[in-house]
Design a protein around this motif. Structure first.
Motif, PDB file in Angstrom:
ATOM      1  N   GLN A  64       0.851  -1.182   0.000  1.00 27.29           N
ATOM      2  CA  GLN A  64       0.000   0.000   0.000  1.00 27.29           C
ATOM      3  C   GLN A  64       0.889   1.236   0.000  1.00 27.29           C
ATOM      4  N   PRO A  65       0.824   2.042  -1.062  1.00 27.64           N
ATOM      5  CA  PRO A  65       1.657   3.246  -1.107  1.00 27.64           C
ATOM      6  C   PRO A  65       1.343   4.185   0.058  1.00 27.64           C
ATOM      7  N   VAL A  66       2.360   4.845   0.577  1.00 22.31           N
ATOM      8  CA  VAL A  66       2.194   5.761   1.701  1.00 22.31           C
ATOM      9  C   VAL A  66       1.246   6.893   1.311  1.00 22.31           C
ATOM     10  N   GLY A  67       0.275   7.146   2.175  1.00 26.41           N
ATOM     11  CA  GLY A  67      -0.660   8.241   1.935  1.00 26.41           C
ATOM     12  C   GLY A  67      -1.748   7.942   0.934  1.00 26.41           C
ATOM     13  N   GLU A  68      -1.830   6.678   0.468  1.00 23.99           N
ATOM     14  CA  GLU A  68      -2.873   6.310  -0.502  1.00 23.99           C
ATOM     15  C   GLU A  68      -3.640   5.102   0.032  1.00 23.99           C
ATOM     16  N   PRO A  69      -4.554   5.329   0.977  1.00 26.08           N
ATOM     17  CA  PRO A  69      -5.228   4.205   1.640  1.00 26.08           C
ATOM     18  C   PRO A  69      -6.133   3.382   0.734  1.00 26.08           C
TER      19      PRO A  69
END
Length: 427
Positions: A64-69
Motif C-alpha cells: 500500500q503506497p504511503v498516503g494512498e489508503p
C-alpha cells in the motif's frame, strides 16, 4: 446496531466508494496477469480486505503506497509455496475468482466452499465445466474443492454457457489470461463489473470483442511485463441505494463517482416512478422535490441480460416503492433466497407485501411504516432496511452490521452526510 429515524429530506453531495463487485474480479485479474498492477479506488469493506489477505497468503506481495489508503500494488513474487491453506476463502463468495491465478502459480487450487450472503444455492458446477474446457481437472468433497492443471494445451477454447453466469464468465476470462489462449465464450455475462475487467485487459494488449451472444479474447504478443495501472469504478449499488434513500425522503442530491452506463437501469426505474434522475459525467443527480409520482407499475425484475436490472438494485427499489403510489412487481430468480431474508424484515416495519412465489412479490403503495427492530441477514437486505427506516415513523434499529460492512465501508456515514438521522447504539 444502528438507529434510524425519519427526518428532513436528504440533501447534499456525497461520493461513493469503489465497487466491491468490481474490485474483487479486478484483484483476481491482477494476480492472474503475472506482472505488477497498481489498483486504485479500492473500497475498505470486509470482503475486499479478505481478498487482499488471500492474495498475500497465496504468495503475492500486496503493498500500500504511503498516503494512498485506497490503492494497492499487487506484485508477483518468486516464492512457490505448495497448496496454500486459504481458510478465509470460506468467508466470501468471490474467493473462486482466484482459481485461475492459483492454477498458474501453483498448478492447483485448493479452496473451501465459498461463503458470502445466504441468498440461495449458487453452485460451482458451471465453473468446473469451464476449467474442464481448458483441460483442467476438478474434484470435490464436503469441505471444498480442488482444481488441478493437468497438462498444457494450445489453441482456442470455445464453450457456451447455459446461462449468463458472472462467476463462470470471470473464470473463463481469467483462465484464458493465465494460459495465454484465445477464448470464444457464448452467452457471456456482460454486466458492468465484467466490462470493467475487459477494459482492464484491453489496456494490457488483449484484443476483445463483446456482443450480447459472444465474447472473444485474443492474447497480446508475448514479452510485455511493465507495470499496469487500473482503477476500480465507483460502486453502482451504493449509488443506487443512496439514490433510493434520497428519493424516499423527497430530497435532492448529487452522488458522485459513479459511471452512467453502470446505473442506467436504476435511473430508468426511478424515472418510471416519476422521480427526476440523471446520470452524466460521473454524477447521479436526483431532484426528488420535483417528483410527480406517476402511479405507474414498476416491474423490478432482476436480469442477467446485458443492460438488465442488477439483482442488487431490487431491494432498495422495493423499500422506495413502499412509499409511492401504484402496484409494483419485484422478482429475483438469480438469488432465490433473498426475498426470504428481506420480506419478513419489511413486514416487521408494517409493510404489506404479497408473496407470489419464493422469488416474486407484489406490493401496493403508499404504505405507512412503523419503526421496529430488524436484522440485516445479507448486505442488500441491510441497505434496503436503512432506506425503509428513513420513512418509518419512530425509531428503526438495525442489527447485523457485520453483513452490511461486507459490502460497504460506511453506508450509514454517507447517509449522515446527506442529513439522515442515523446513529450507532449499543445493544
Amino acid at each position: 446496531m444502528i438507529a434510524v429515524r425519519p427526518g428532513p429530506p436528504l440533501a447534499g453531495t456525497v461520493t461513493v466508494d469503489g465497487s466491491k463487485n468490481a474490485a474483487l474480479p479486478l484483484l483476481a485479474a491482477a494476480a492472474a496477469l503475472g506482472r505488477p498492477v497498481r489498483l486504485s479506488n479500492i473500497p475498505a469493506n470486509t470482503d475486499v480486505q479478505i481478498m487482499l489477505a488471500l492474495l498475500q497468503q497465496a504468495g503475492w506481495h500486496v503493498a500500500q503506497p504511503v498516503g494512498e489508503p485506497t490503492t494497492a500494488v499487487i506484485l508477483p513474487t518468486e516464492s512457490r509455496c505448495v497448496s496454500p491453506v486459504l481458510v478465509q476463502a470460506a468467508h466470501i463468495r468471490a474467493s473462486y475468482y482466484l482459481v485461475p491465478a492459483l492454477l498458474s502459480r501453483h498448478g492447483e487450487a485448493r479452496l473451501p466452499w465459498p461463503g458470502g450472503c445466504r441468498i440461495g444455492a449458487r453452485g460451482m458446477e458451471l465453473h468446473f465445466k469451464v476449467y474442464e474446457a481448458f483441460g483442467d481437472r476438478s474434484a470435490v468433497d464436503d469441505s471444498g474443492y480442488r482444481v488441478e492443471s493437468v497438462s498444457p494445451r494450445t489453441g482456442t477454447v470455445s464453450l457456451v454457457l447455459p446461462f449468463r453466469s458472472r462467476g463462470a464468465t470471470v473464470a473463463s476470462v481469467l483462465r484464458a489470461v493465465t494460459t495465454g489462449r484465445p477464448l470464444r465464450l457464448g452467452e457471456p455475462n456482460l454486466s458492468p463489473e465484467i466490462l470493467w475487467v475487459l477494459d482492464a485487459l484491453r489496456m494490457v494488449g488483449w484484443e476483445i470483442r463483446a456482443s450480447e451472444h459472444l465474447l472473444s479474447l485474443v492474447p497480446p504478443s508475448p514479452g510485455q511485463d511493465e507495470a499496469v495501472v487500473w482503477e476500480v469504478p465507483g460502486d453502482k449499488i451504493e449509488a443506487g441505494t443512496l439514490a433510493c434513500a434520497v428519493a424516499a425522503t423527497g430530497g435532492t442530491a448529487r452522488i458522485e463517482g459513479v459511471h452512467g452506463r453502470d446505473v442506467g437501469p436504476l435511473v430508468a426505474a426511478l424515472r418510471r416512478l416519476g422521480i427526476p434522475a440523471d446520470a452524466d459525467s460521473g454524477v447521479l443527480s436526483l431532484r426528488s422535490q420535483d417528483a410527480r409520482p406517476t402511479g405507474r407499475a414498476l416491474r423490478a425484475i432482476a436480469s442477467l441480460s446485458p443492460g438488465g436490472l442488477d439483482a442488487d438494485f431490487e431491494p432498495p427499489l422495493m423499500a422506495l416503492a413502499l412509499n409511492l403510489p401504484g402496484t409494483h412487481l419485484f422478482a429475483d430468480a438469480i438469488n432465490p433466497g433473498r426475498h426470504g431474508n428481506l420480506l419478513p424484515q419489511l413486514t416487521r416495519l408494517g409493510a404489506e407485501i404479497e408473496e407470489i412465489s419464493p422469488t416474486e412479490c407484489r406490493l401496493s403503495g403508499p404504505q405507512r411504516l412503523t419503526g421496529a427492530g430488524v436484522e440485516a441477514s445479507d448486505i442488500r437486505t441491510g441497505s434496503a432496511l436503512m432506506v425503509a427506516g428513513l420513512t418509518a415513523s419512530g425509531v428503526t434499529t438495525l442489527g447485523g452490521l457485520d453483513q452490511l460492512r461486507r459490502g460497504h465501508a460506511d453506508l450509514p456515514g454517507k447517509l449522515r452526510a446527506l442529513g439522515a438521522d442515523i446513529c450507532e447504539v449499543t445493544p
